[in-house]
Design a protein around this motif. Sequence first.
Motif, PDB file in Angstrom:
ATOM      1  N   SER A   1     -16.632  27.455  64.886  1.00  0.00           N
ATOM      2  CA  SER A   1     -15.621  26.787  64.072  1.00  0.00           C
ATOM      3  C   SER A   1     -16.223  26.089  62.871  1.00  0.00           C
ATOM      4  CB  SER A   1     -14.868  25.761  64.930  1.00  0.00           C
ATOM      5  OG  SER A   1     -15.762  24.728  65.355  1.00  0.00           O
ATOM      6  N   GLY A   2     -17.562  26.052  62.766  1.00  0.00           N
ATOM      7  CA  GLY A   2     -18.199  25.368  61.655  1.00  0.00           C
ATOM      8  C   GLY A   2     -18.446  23.907  61.915  1.00  0.00           C
ATOM      9  N   THR A   3     -17.978  23.361  63.025  1.00  0.00           N
ATOM     10  CA  THR A   3     -18.172  21.957  63.381  1.00  0.00           C
ATOM     11  C   THR A   3     -18.810  21.882  64.757  1.00  0.00           C
ATOM     12  OG1 THR A   3     -16.178  21.386  62.134  1.00  0.00           O
ATOM     13  CG2 THR A   3     -17.043  19.720  63.623  1.00  0.00           C
ATOM     14  N   GLN A   4     -19.766  20.984  64.888  1.00  0.00           N
ATOM     15  CA  GLN A   4     -20.471  20.855  66.163  1.00  0.00           C
ATOM     16  C   GLN A   4     -19.523  20.432  67.273  1.00  0.00           C
ATOM     17  OE1 GLN A   4     -23.835  18.298  65.960  1.00  0.00           O
ATOM     18  NE2 GLN A   4     -24.249  18.351  68.148  1.00  0.00           N
ATOM     19  N   SER A   5     -19.679  21.055  68.429  1.00  0.00           N
ATOM     20  CA  SER A   5     -18.820  20.737  69.566  1.00  0.00           C
ATOM     21  C   SER A   5     -18.982  19.273  69.960  1.00  0.00           C
ATOM     22  CB  SER A   5     -19.192  21.638  70.749  1.00  0.00           C
ATOM     23  OG  SER A   5     -18.391  21.335  71.865  1.00  0.00           O
ATOM     24  N   GLY A   6     -17.854  18.615  70.206  1.00  0.00           N
ATOM     25  CA  GLY A   6     -17.849  17.199  70.558  1.00  0.00           C
ATOM     26  C   GLY A   6     -17.593  16.274  69.394  1.00  0.00           C
ATOM     27  N   THR A   7     -17.589  16.798  68.179  1.00  0.00           N
ATOM     28  CA  THR A   7     -17.322  15.968  67.001  1.00  0.00           C
ATOM     29  C   THR A   7     -15.860  15.528  66.983  1.00  0.00           C
ATOM     30  OG1 THR A   7     -18.993  17.160  65.732  1.00  0.00           O
ATOM     31  CG2 THR A   7     -17.382  15.890  64.483  1.00  0.00           C
ATOM     32  N   VAL A   8     -15.632  14.278  66.619  1.00  0.00           N
ATOM     33  CA  VAL A   8     -14.265  13.759  66.500  1.00  0.00           C
ATOM     34  C   VAL A   8     -13.678  14.245  65.188  1.00  0.00           C
ATOM     35  CG1 VAL A   8     -12.822  11.708  66.416  1.00  0.00           C
ATOM     36  CG2 VAL A   8     -14.837  11.737  67.877  1.00  0.00           C
ATOM     37  N   LEU A   9     -12.680  15.090  65.272  1.00  0.00           N
ATOM     38  CA  LEU A   9     -12.015  15.597  64.075  1.00  0.00           C
ATOM     39  C   LEU A   9     -11.013  14.601  63.517  1.00  0.00           C
ATOM     40  CD1 LEU A   9     -11.364  19.243  65.323  1.00  0.00           C
ATOM     41  CD2 LEU A   9     -13.240  18.453  63.872  1.00  0.00           C
ATOM     42  N   ALA A  10     -10.295  13.926  64.390  1.00  0.00           N
ATOM     43  CA  ALA A  10      -9.298  12.921  63.984  1.00  0.00           C
ATOM     44  C   ALA A  10      -9.264  11.847  65.066  1.00  0.00           C
ATOM     45  CB  ALA A  10      -7.926  13.548  63.789  1.00  0.00           C
ATOM     46  N   PRO A  11      -9.737  10.642  64.783  1.00  0.00           N
ATOM     47  CA  PRO A  11      -9.758   9.595  65.816  1.00  0.00           C
ATOM     48  C   PRO A  11      -8.368   9.159  66.264  1.00  0.00           C
ATOM     49  CG  PRO A  11     -10.402   8.697  63.693  1.00  0.00           C
ATOM     50  CD  PRO A  11     -10.324  10.180  63.519  1.00  0.00           C
ATOM     51  N   VAL A  12      -7.383   9.257  65.382  1.00  0.00           N
ATOM     52  CA  VAL A  12      -6.005   8.901  65.730  1.00  0.00           C
ATOM     53  C   VAL A  12      -5.065   9.882  65.048  1.00  0.00           C
ATOM     54  CG1 VAL A  12      -4.183   7.172  65.662  1.00  0.00           C
ATOM     55  CG2 VAL A  12      -6.540   6.446  65.972  1.00  0.00           C
ATOM     56  N   ALA A  13      -4.275  10.584  65.837  1.00  0.00           N
ATOM     57  CA  ALA A  13      -3.233  11.471  65.328  1.00  0.00           C
ATOM     58  C   ALA A  13      -1.969  11.224  66.136  1.00  0.00           C
ATOM     59  CB  ALA A  13      -3.663  12.933  65.420  1.00  0.00           C
ATOM     60  N   THR A  14      -0.839  11.668  65.608  1.00  0.00           N
ATOM     61  CA  THR A  14       0.445  11.476  66.274  1.00  0.00           C
ATOM     62  C   THR A  14       1.092  12.830  66.524  1.00  0.00           C
ATOM     63  OG1 THR A  14       0.760   9.353  65.150  1.00  0.00           O
ATOM     64  CG2 THR A  14       2.689  10.338  66.186  1.00  0.00           C
ATOM     65  N   VAL A  15       1.550  13.039  67.746  1.00  0.00           N
ATOM     66  CA  VAL A  15       2.213  14.292  68.082  1.00  0.00           C
ATOM     67  C   VAL A  15       3.568  14.340  67.376  1.00  0.00           C
ATOM     68  CG1 VAL A  15       3.160  15.709  69.941  1.00  0.00           C
ATOM     69  CG2 VAL A  15       1.036  14.438  70.305  1.00  0.00           C
ATOM     70  N   TYR A  16       3.761  15.369  66.576  1.00  0.00           N
ATOM     71  CA  TYR A  16       4.992  15.526  65.795  1.00  0.00           C
ATOM     72  C   TYR A  16       6.016  16.385  66.522  1.00  0.00           C
ATOM     73  CZ  TYR A  16       7.908  16.624  61.705  1.00  0.00           C
ATOM     74  OH  TYR A  16       8.960  16.770  60.831  1.00  0.00           O
ATOM     75  N   ASP A  17       5.542  17.465  67.154  1.00  0.00           N
ATOM     76  CA  ASP A  17       6.448  18.365  67.856  1.00  0.00           C
ATOM     77  C   ASP A  17       5.649  19.127  68.902  1.00  0.00           C
ATOM     78  OD1 ASP A  17       8.729  19.640  68.607  1.00  0.00           O
ATOM     79  OD2 ASP A  17       8.775  21.054  66.929  1.00  0.00           O
ATOM     80  N   VAL A  18       6.343  19.574  69.953  1.00  0.00           N
ATOM     81  CA  VAL A  18       5.723  20.345  71.037  1.00  0.00           C
ATOM     82  C   VAL A  18       6.643  21.510  71.376  1.00  0.00           C
ATOM     83  CG1 VAL A  18       4.862  20.315  73.415  1.00  0.00           C
ATOM     84  CG2 VAL A  18       4.586  18.289  71.966  1.00  0.00           C
ATOM     85  N   VAL A  19       6.074  22.706  71.415  1.00  0.00           N
ATOM     86  CA  VAL A  19       6.814  23.898  71.806  1.00  0.00           C
ATOM     87  C   VAL A  19       6.119  24.487  73.021  1.00  0.00           C
ATOM     88  CG1 VAL A  19       7.650  26.167  71.130  1.00  0.00           C
ATOM     89  CG2 VAL A  19       7.526  24.333  69.432  1.00  0.00           C
ATOM     90  N   GLN A  20       6.837  24.576  74.122  1.00  0.00           N
ATOM     91  CA  GLN A  20       6.256  25.031  75.378  1.00  0.00           C
ATOM     92  C   GLN A  20       6.064  26.546  75.377  1.00  0.00           C
ATOM     93  OE1 GLN A  20       5.122  22.925  77.548  1.00  0.00           O
ATOM     94  NE2 GLN A  20       5.967  21.132  76.500  1.00  0.00           N
ATOM     95  N   PRO A  21       5.209  27.072  76.274  1.00  0.00           N
ATOM     96  CA  PRO A  21       4.989  28.523  76.350  1.00  0.00           C
ATOM     97  C   PRO A  21       6.302  29.269  76.586  1.00  0.00           C
ATOM     98  CG  PRO A  21       3.359  27.347  77.646  1.00  0.00           C
ATOM     99  CD  PRO A  21       4.358  26.327  77.212  1.00  0.00           C
TER     100      PRO A  21
END
Length: 268
Positions: A167-187
Amino acid sequence: MTTSSDRKTDGRPSLGTATGQRIPVPRRERKPAMAALAVLLIVGGALISAYLVMASGQRVPVISIAQPVAAGQRIPASALQEVQVSSTGGLDYIPWGDRTKVTQTFATVTLVKGALLTNGMISTGSSVAKGTVVVGLALKPGQLPAGGLQPGDRVALYAVSSQGGQSGTQSGTVLAPVATVYDVVQPGQNDIQADQVAVSVTVPVDQAPQVTQASSAGAVAVALLPAGEKAPQTPPRQTAPRQSTTPSAGESPGNPPASPRDRSTGNP
């Protein structure tokens, strides 16, 4: 027949039942105005008390939030519940009878569970908080909490290794320390694969590039944050360059390389 012994020596008759006389008592003055005022005060106090009791007992049904809704998200009917409040509160509560209209609006702020809905919390147009963007994630089991996510949840986004590539980013790196769930679509909904959950999150604009890059590679994991917490920023670990152990020409494997001075003088 009375005798001289039945009389007082001073010639005055004795007081008592025999004479039929009583001690004079002063007459009590009556004040009709004061009595009428007292009656009015008693009746008025009783009426005021009865009104306050009736007013405090009068309650009306209004809309309360049953589950969190993220800012900018359309308010679903499942997020609304009926509660009874006093009609003398004076706040701009939305009546329960307007719940159908509310489901056609969007939240202007993050709606938390248990909050009473007011007109200032809703809007007829979709909006996202200033300085944030909505990013879509396709998550598989193990990339999100087992209990699932709900709109309005606060989460942290981490980079993980992907199966198809880097992915170009080291595994375990924090991409976003705080985000908010906007929407969820189930399988299974909206043509989503049976093993994936589509989650839209709002992140700050400066964090969007690395989140979208990791998301396109399927290398994002979501962690649910407790209230008031955020993930610590962990910078990627720097790896030191490896040194070659192969001896160069003119050097023996067991001896260190000769210095330029030793090579010029021929000293060992």
